[in-house]
Scaffold this active site. Structure first.
Site, short mmCIF file in Angstrom:
data_model
loop_
_atom_site.label_atom_id
_atom_site.label_comp_id
_atom_site.label_asym_id
_atom_site.label_seq_id
_atom_site.Cartn_x
_atom_site.Cartn_y
_atom_site.Cartn_z
N ARG A 1 0.81 -1.22 0.00
CA ARG A 1 0.00 0.00 0.00
C ARG A 1 0.85 1.28 0.00
O ARG A 1 0.33 2.38 -0.16
CB ARG A 1 -0.96 -0.01 1.20
CG ARG A 1 -2.17 -0.89 0.96
CD ARG A 1 -3.01 -1.01 2.20
NE ARG A 1 -2.37 -1.85 3.21
CZ ARG A 1 -2.74 -1.88 4.48
NH1 ARG A 1 -3.71 -1.12 4.91
NH2 ARG A 1 -2.11 -2.68 5.34
N GLN B 1 13.04 -14.15 5.40
CA GLN B 1 11.75 -14.80 5.22
C GLN B 1 11.42 -14.71 3.72
O GLN B 1 11.07 -13.64 3.23
CB GLN B 1 10.66 -14.10 6.05
CG GLN B 1 9.34 -14.83 6.03
CD GLN B 1 8.19 -14.01 6.64
OE1 GLN B 1 8.23 -12.79 6.67
NE2 GLN B 1 7.17 -14.71 7.10
N TYR C 1 7.83 -4.43 15.62
CA TYR C 1 7.50 -4.32 14.20
C TYR C 1 8.34 -3.20 13.56
O TYR C 1 8.39 -2.08 14.09
CB TYR C 1 6.02 -3.94 14.02
CG TYR C 1 5.03 -5.07 14.25
CD1 TYR C 1 5.43 -6.29 14.78
CD2 TYR C 1 3.70 -4.88 13.92
CE1 TYR C 1 4.50 -7.30 14.97
CE2 TYR C 1 2.76 -5.88 14.12
CZ TYR C 1 3.17 -7.10 14.65
OH TYR C 1 2.25 -8.07 14.83
N ARG D 1 27.75 26.62 1.10
CA ARG D 1 27.93 25.22 0.69
C ARG D 1 29.01 24.52 1.52
O ARG D 1 29.73 25.15 2.30
CB ARG D 1 28.24 25.18 -0.80
CG ARG D 1 27.03 25.60 -1.65
CD ARG D 1 27.36 25.73 -3.10
NE ARG D 1 28.05 24.56 -3.61
CZ ARG D 1 28.77 24.53 -4.72
NH1 ARG D 1 28.91 25.64 -5.45
NH2 ARG D 1 29.36 23.43 -5.11
N TYR E 1 30.00 35.12 -5.85
CA TYR E 1 30.38 33.72 -5.69
C TYR E 1 31.79 33.66 -5.11
O TYR E 1 32.74 34.19 -5.71
CB TYR E 1 30.33 32.97 -7.04
CG TYR E 1 30.90 31.58 -6.89
CD1 TYR E 1 30.27 30.66 -6.05
CD2 TYR E 1 32.07 31.19 -7.54
CE1 TYR E 1 30.80 29.39 -5.87
CE2 TYR E 1 32.60 29.93 -7.36
CZ TYR E 1 31.96 29.03 -6.52
OH TYR E 1 32.48 27.79 -6.33
#
Ligand code: UD1
Ligand code: CA
Length: 457
Positions: free
Chosen positions: A16, A74, A101, A333, A366
């Site tokens: 799902r 499994q 789970y 950056r 820059y």
């Protein structure tokens, strides 16, 4: 201490989810669902953690590191009982096994510890919950007089009466290993889904006179499972709100706790303010008095005391010094290190550079692969030309340099201490200390020149 084994069921297809990624690898708060469960299991310090995998098992094993984990495969998903059977050979003879789970990511350490410590040695224990809408869950059936648990019945096998029971099985249970080894081989699949139900062992326990205890989680969200993307998104908001609440309890000022996303770890000092719609990834450390404006994204960043990150800034793998002012609209950056009181303004990109105290690049620049000294002013539109198409080169700008607007610094290059660069220059050679350097065609004016006039057609 009794031995504790943990089995995490993570073999289901998760159809799902409508995704090629195995369900348990979808992320909550930036971390795979399964990883949440493994992390919590580790805190219990069990003797062994066995993860049962099937669908996408190879990808899961590649992505999750852990020398402490054992993996059981499994091949076919024949039910939760069958899944635990695949782990049986890894389970100790004595002690107990806790079943978790992989798609129920938020079960807490406290709840699990309570389940374990309050359960006597030879008892079984379930984590159950009372819910308004029990649809889809296994129901806990109790003796009407003694209220003792008698069995778990799956929705599809339940009578109408049983379907009205609002106490559900969360799936999380603790079973003494001695019994588990006896009962697992006895689980059959003659039920509505032709599956091997782990829940069948509860009826076996009752039949053998083994008490089955139950406990409930502290928070309703601990037992929420993820079956589709809608549930994933809902749980994400719950998870984020919990984190936001914790931050606010520590004194962080969040303008809106519903509008923050932490995908990793966010560590905050005192008097930190975070405006709306910020995303924090990896490890982000905000020291005292840091302010983050709206719509900022920070990934693996340290921000020192009193720095201000203005709106719409994106900062990644960087260190921002005390009292720096960044943005709005700045892009910092990886490999960037800004010392104190550096100003990086709008539309300035900085990459792999170090900038020393009180230096400024306030507009449209820059700066890449650069080392910039103190008190440097980088004028609007300045570009370090760090790339020749093949290799990257370094720009060094020493203390007290003034770079005029619209300058290109062609690396490798050194702009020496105290240099002034005239606006509009393309600088290709190192500059001498203290001088004005510029490269610019001379300005000419033509007095005889006339503007063209419109020709009639
Ligand atoms: C199971 C319980 C049900 C409980 C519900 C809680 C059984 C028979 N039923 O139902 O009582 O209310 O969980 O969510 O146990 N898995 C495998 N291999 C399998 C089948 C499942 O690894 O062959 C894993 C899944 O990946 C998942 C977990 O086991 O992590 C639960 O599987 P799921 O199919 O959701 O269980 P339910 O049948 O919904
Ligand atoms: Ca389920």
């Amino acid at each position: 201490m009794l031995k504790l084994n943990v089995v995490i069921l993570a073999a289901g297809a998760g159809k799902r989810m409508q995704s090629s990624i195995p369900k348990v690898m979808h992320t909550l708060g930036g971390i795979p669902l399964l990883m949440h469960v493994i992390n919590t299991a580790r805190l219990l310090k069990p003797d062994r953690i066995c993860v049962v995998i099937g669908h996408g098992g190879d990808l899961i094993r590649q992505s999750i590191v852990g020398a402490d984990l054992v993996w059981a495969k499994q091949e076919h998903q024949l039910g939760t009982g069958h899944a635990v059977m695949q782990a049986q050979s890894y389970l100790d003879k004595e002690g107990a096994t806790l079943i978790l789970y992989g798609d129920v990511p938020l079960v807490s350490l406290d709840t699990l510890q309570r389940l374990i410590t309050s359960t006597q040695e030879k008892h079984c224990a379930l984590l159950s919950a009372f819910v308004e809408n029990p649809s889809g869950y296994g129901r806990i059936v109790r003796n009407s007089e003694t209220k003792a648990i008698t069995m778990i019945v799956e929705q599809k096998d339940a009578t109408l009466d049983q379907q009205n029971i609002c106490e559900i099985n969360t799936g999380i249970m603790l079973v003494p290993n001695a019994y588990l080894h006896q009962w697992l081989p006895r689980i059959g699949n003659s039920n509505a889904q032709c599956e091997y139900y782990l829940t069948d062992i509860i009826a076996m326990a009752v039949k053998e006179g083994i008490p089955v205890d139950s406990k409930q989680p502290d928070n309703y969200w601990e037992i929420i499972g993820v079956n589709n993307k809608r549930q994933l998104a809902e749980l994400e908001r719950i998870f984020q709100l919990e984190r936001a609440n914790k931050l606010m309890e520590q004194g962080v000022y969040l303008v809106d706790p519903a509008r923050i996303d932490i995908r990793g770890e966010l560590i905050c000092g005192l008097e930190v303010e975070i405006d709306v719609n910020c995303v924090f990834e990896g490890i982000v450390n905000l020291h005292n008095n840091v302010r983050i404006g709206p719509n900022c994204i920070l990934k693996n960043v340290v921000v020192d005391e009193g720095a201000i990150i203005a709106p719409y800034s994106l900062i990644e793998d960087a260190k921002i010094g005390a009292k720096c002012r960044i943005g709005p609209y700045a892009r910092i950056r990886p490999g960037t290190r800004l010392l104190e009181e550096v100003h990086i303004g709008n539309f300035v990109e900085v990459k792999n550079s170090q900038i020393a105290r009180r230096s400024k690049a306030n507009h449209l620049s820059y700066i890449g692969d650069s080392i910039i000294g103190e008190n440097v002013n980088i004028g609007a539109g300045t570009i370090t030309c760090n790339y020749d198409g093949v290799n990257k080169h370094q720009t060094i700008i020493e203390d007290d340099v003034f770079v005029g607007s619209d300058t290109q610094l062609v690396a490798p290059i050194r702009i020496s201490k105290g240099s002034t660069i005239g606006a509009g220059s393309t600088i290709t050679k190192d500059t001498p200390e203290g001088a004005l350097t510029l490269s610019r065609a001379r300005q000419i004016s033509y007095f005889e020149w006339k503007r063209p006039t419109k020709t009639k057609s």
